[in-house]
Design a protein around this motif. Structure first.
Motif, PDB file in Angstrom:
ATOM      1  N   LEU A   1       0.820  -1.207   0.000  1.00 43.32           N
ATOM      2  CA  LEU A   1       0.000   0.000   0.000  1.00 43.32           C
ATOM      3  C   LEU A   1       0.859   1.264   0.000  1.00 43.32           C
ATOM      4  N   LYS A   2       0.309   2.334  -0.567  1.00 41.56           N
ATOM      5  CA  LYS A   2       1.022   3.603  -0.696  1.00 41.56           C
ATOM      6  C   LYS A   2       0.251   4.726  -0.013  1.00 41.56           C
ATOM      7  N   ASN A   3       0.967   5.812   0.284  1.00 41.07           N
ATOM      8  CA  ASN A   3       0.334   6.984   0.885  1.00 41.07           C
ATOM      9  C   ASN A   3      -0.456   7.774  -0.147  1.00 41.07           C
ATOM     10  N   ASP A   4      -1.464   8.482   0.336  1.00 41.78           N
ATOM     11  CA  ASP A   4      -2.282   9.341  -0.498  1.00 41.78           C
ATOM     12  C   ASP A   4      -2.263  10.782   0.012  1.00 41.78           C
ATOM     13  N   VAL A   5      -2.491  10.941   1.321  1.00 41.45           N
ATOM     14  CA  VAL A   5      -2.487  12.264   1.954  1.00 41.45           C
ATOM     15  C   VAL A   5      -1.646  12.214   3.221  1.00 41.45           C
ATOM     16  N   LYS A   6      -1.382  13.379   3.789  1.00 45.63           N
ATOM     17  CA  LYS A   6      -0.585  13.455   5.003  1.00 45.63           C
ATOM     18  C   LYS A   6      -1.326  12.781   6.158  1.00 45.63           C
ATOM     19  N   PRO A   7      -0.666  11.878   6.892  1.00 43.16           N
ATOM     20  CA  PRO A   7      -1.317  11.233   8.039  1.00 43.16           C
ATOM     21  C   PRO A   7      -1.841  12.258   9.039  1.00 43.16           C
ATOM     22  N   GLY A   8      -2.998  11.940   9.617  1.00 46.02           N
ATOM     23  CA  GLY A   8      -3.568  12.805  10.634  1.00 46.02           C
ATOM     24  C   GLY A   8      -4.349  13.989  10.106  1.00 46.02           C
ATOM     25  N   THR A   9      -4.688  13.971   8.807  1.00 41.16           N
ATOM     26  CA  THR A   9      -5.396  15.107   8.218  1.00 41.16           C
ATOM     27  C   THR A   9      -6.737  14.734   7.595  1.00 41.16           C
ATOM     28  N   PHE A  10      -6.935  13.450   7.261  1.00 40.03           N
ATOM     29  CA  PHE A  10      -8.163  13.030   6.589  1.00 40.03           C
ATOM     30  C   PHE A  10      -8.656  11.730   7.194  1.00 40.03           C
ATOM     31  N   ASN A  11      -9.935  11.695   7.544  1.00 42.95           N
ATOM     32  CA  ASN A  11     -10.553  10.494   8.101  1.00 42.95           C
ATOM     33  C   ASN A  11     -11.135   9.652   6.973  1.00 42.95           C
ATOM     34  N   ARG A  12     -10.426   8.590   6.622  1.00 42.57           N
ATOM     35  CA  ARG A  12     -10.875   7.685   5.561  1.00 42.57           C
ATOM     36  C   ARG A  12     -10.981   6.277   6.143  1.00 42.57           C
ATOM     37  N   TYR A  13     -12.182   5.715   6.063  1.00 42.34           N
ATOM     38  CA  TYR A  13     -12.364   4.377   6.609  1.00 42.34           C
ATOM     39  C   TYR A  13     -11.552   3.377   5.798  1.00 42.34           C
ATOM     40  N   CYS A  14     -10.688   2.637   6.484  1.00 36.63           N
ATOM     41  CA  CYS A  14      -9.717   1.779   5.804  1.00 36.63           C
ATOM     42  C   CYS A  14      -9.486   0.522   6.636  1.00 36.63           C
ATOM     43  N   SER A  15      -9.996  -0.603   6.174  1.00 36.15           N
ATOM     44  CA  SER A  15      -9.837  -1.851   6.932  1.00 36.15           C
ATOM     45  C   SER A  15      -8.378  -2.260   7.084  1.00 36.15           C
ATOM     46  N   ALA A  16      -7.542  -1.837   6.133  1.00 36.69           N
ATOM     47  CA  ALA A  16      -6.112  -2.153   6.250  1.00 36.69           C
ATOM     48  C   ALA A  16      -5.498  -1.506   7.484  1.00 36.69           C
ATOM     49  N   ASP A  17      -6.043  -0.373   7.930  1.00 36.89           N
ATOM     50  CA  ASP A  17      -5.522   0.272   9.141  1.00 36.89           C
ATOM     51  C   ASP A  17      -5.641  -0.666  10.342  1.00 36.89           C
ATOM     52  N   THR A  18      -6.797  -1.282  10.492  1.00 37.19           N
ATOM     53  CA  THR A  18      -6.990  -2.190  11.630  1.00 37.19           C
ATOM     54  C   THR A  18      -6.166  -3.460  11.466  1.00 37.19           C
ATOM     55  N   LEU A  19      -5.998  -3.893  10.239  1.00 35.80           N
ATOM     56  CA  LEU A  19      -5.125  -5.033   9.976  1.00 35.80           C
ATOM     57  C   LEU A  19      -3.714  -4.745  10.479  1.00 35.80           C
ATOM     58  N   VAL A  20      -3.219  -3.541  10.193  1.00 38.26           N
ATOM     59  CA  VAL A  20      -1.880  -3.149  10.658  1.00 38.26           C
ATOM     60  C   VAL A  20      -1.841  -3.084  12.184  1.00 38.26           C
ATOM     61  N   LEU A  21      -2.882  -2.553  12.800  1.00 38.39           N
ATOM     62  CA  LEU A  21      -2.921  -2.498  14.260  1.00 38.39           C
ATOM     63  C   LEU A  21      -2.771  -3.894  14.863  1.00 38.39           C
ATOM     64  N   GLY A  22      -3.445  -4.856  14.271  1.00 35.00           N
ATOM     65  CA  GLY A  22      -3.342  -6.224  14.771  1.00 35.00           C
ATOM     66  C   GLY A  22      -1.961  -6.816  14.573  1.00 35.00           C
ATOM     67  N   LEU A  23      -1.371  -6.585  13.414  1.00 35.12           N
ATOM     68  CA  LEU A  23      -0.021  -7.086  13.141  1.00 35.12           C
ATOM     69  C   LEU A  23       0.989  -6.491  14.119  1.00 35.12           C
ATOM     70  N   VAL A  24       0.832  -5.200  14.391  1.00 36.30           N
ATOM     71  CA  VAL A  24       1.718  -4.523  15.340  1.00 36.30           C
ATOM     72  C   VAL A  24       1.539  -5.092  16.740  1.00 36.30           C
ATOM     73  N   LEU A  25       0.296  -5.303  17.136  1.00 39.99           N
ATOM     74  CA  LEU A  25       0.027  -5.804  18.485  1.00 39.99           C
ATOM     75  C   LEU A  25       0.592  -7.206  18.686  1.00 39.99           C
ATOM     76  N   GLU A  26       0.462  -8.048  17.672  1.00 33.92           N
ATOM     77  CA  GLU A  26       1.024  -9.397  17.790  1.00 33.92           C
ATOM     78  C   GLU A  26       2.542  -9.342  17.862  1.00 33.92           C
ATOM     79  N   ALA A  27       3.152  -8.421  17.105  1.00 30.29           N
ATOM     80  CA  ALA A  27       4.606  -8.292  17.155  1.00 30.29           C
ATOM     81  C   ALA A  27       5.062  -7.762  18.517  1.00 30.29           C
ATOM     82  N   ALA A  28       4.316  -6.800  19.064  1.00 32.05           N
ATOM     83  CA  ALA A  28       4.702  -6.185  20.339  1.00 32.05           C
ATOM     84  C   ALA A  28       4.524  -7.136  21.517  1.00 32.05           C
ATOM     85  N   THR A  29       3.453  -7.927  21.503  1.00 29.88           N
ATOM     86  CA  THR A  29       3.172  -8.824  22.623  1.00 29.88           C
ATOM     87  C   THR A  29       3.871 -10.170  22.488  1.00 29.88           C
TER      88      THR A  29
END
Length: 279
Positions: free
Chosen positions: A88-116
């Motif tokens: 996946l690639k960037n489109d706009v500056k992070p923290g400026t546009f609210n776009r519903y994106c299931s990949a965001d939650t996918l990344v959150l889960g991947l990060v959480l599994e790596a951290a724990t």
């Protein structure tokens, strides 16, 4: 389906409180170096929690060529979810546009599994399911590489879904025990940037507001909801002291890009009428 996203948010509240995740100001790539070079490289976990990652994304369920349709094919084939998000690639500056994106939650889960260092199933069992006294087993779906489908792969009964809503209604406390810090609950439900505030706005693809993986409807009712495709809901009204779970499905969901097809605002209105009548 996407009701699962709010469970991921709850688990982040625990991980931050325990120091497993040092801060949601940290970039996702700090915990999962495999994200370097992707759209999520250097993006704050907070921006990802708030669906403001800046990732180029289409969540059009009726378009077979949309990004979420491509993700669905990865999910169905068991292919690597991590490899998918790395494309996946960037489109706009992070923290400026609210776009519903299931990949965001996918990344959150991947990060959480790596951290724990634990599967999301094991972490959910330890930090939520046991403390909440859930009465039935629940299940997270995985790909063939042990990555969890955190964007919509959680299966549980309606009564146990309601326990998450009740936990948030009570400010993170359940059966007298503080499971999630009350500060996390408050922050999760507070739109603290222009693109997150409920109402029609140019910097969001929705009129609902957004918190940490929770929807914030328009109006002054102070209610909030987890929402899944086909109209699954965990609806919470602290003012009316009520939690409603709806797991039935709308067969015509998202066939057209209008509220008569989505029926989410209509359903929220229905829940508010129920809450009002009970009150």
């Amino acid at each position: 389906m996407s009701v699962a996203k709010s469970f991921v948010s709850a688990l982040y509240g625990v991980a931050v409180a325990e120091g497993t995740i040092h801060s949601i100001e940290d970039p996702a790539s700090k915990y999962l170096p495999a994200l370097k070079g992707s759209a999520y490289d250097g993006v704050r976990l907070k921006d990802i929690l708030q669906m403001s990652s800046g990732v180029r994304w289409s969540e059009d369920y009726a378009d077979p060529d949309s990004d979420v349709a491509r993700l669905g094919r990865v999910m169905a084939s068991g292919s690597s979810l991590l490899n998918f998000v790395r494309t996946l690639k960037n489109d706009v500056k992070p923290g400026t546009f609210n776009r519903y994106c299931s990949a965001d939650t996918l990344v959150l889960g991947l990060v959480l599994e790596a951290a724990t260092g634990k599967s999301l199933a094991a972490y959910t069992q330890e930090k939520l399911w046991q403390p909440l006294g859930a009465t039935q087993d629940a299940y997270w779906l995985k790909d063939n590489y042990e990555n969890t489908l955190t964007f919509g792969g959680f299966n549980a009964t309606a009564r146990d879904y309601a326990r998450l809503g009740e936990l948030y209604r009570l400010g993170g406390k359940f059966n007298g025990k503080q499971i999630i810090p009350s500060a996390w609950i408050k922050d999760s439900l507070t739109p603290d940037a222009p693109q997150l505030i409920p109402g029609k706005r140019s910097n969001s693809d929705s009129t609902m507001g957004y918190g940490y993986q929770w929807w914030l409807p328009e109006g002054q009712q102070h209610d909030f909801s987890a929402i899944g495709i086909f109209n699954q809901f965990i609806y919470v009204s602290p003012d009316k002291q009520i939690v409603i779970v709806k797991l039935s499905a709308s067969r015509n969901y998202a066939k057209a890009d209008k509220e008569s097809s989505w029926r989410e605002n209509e359903t929220i209105g229905f829940f508010r009428q129920i809450a009002e009548s009970i009150d």
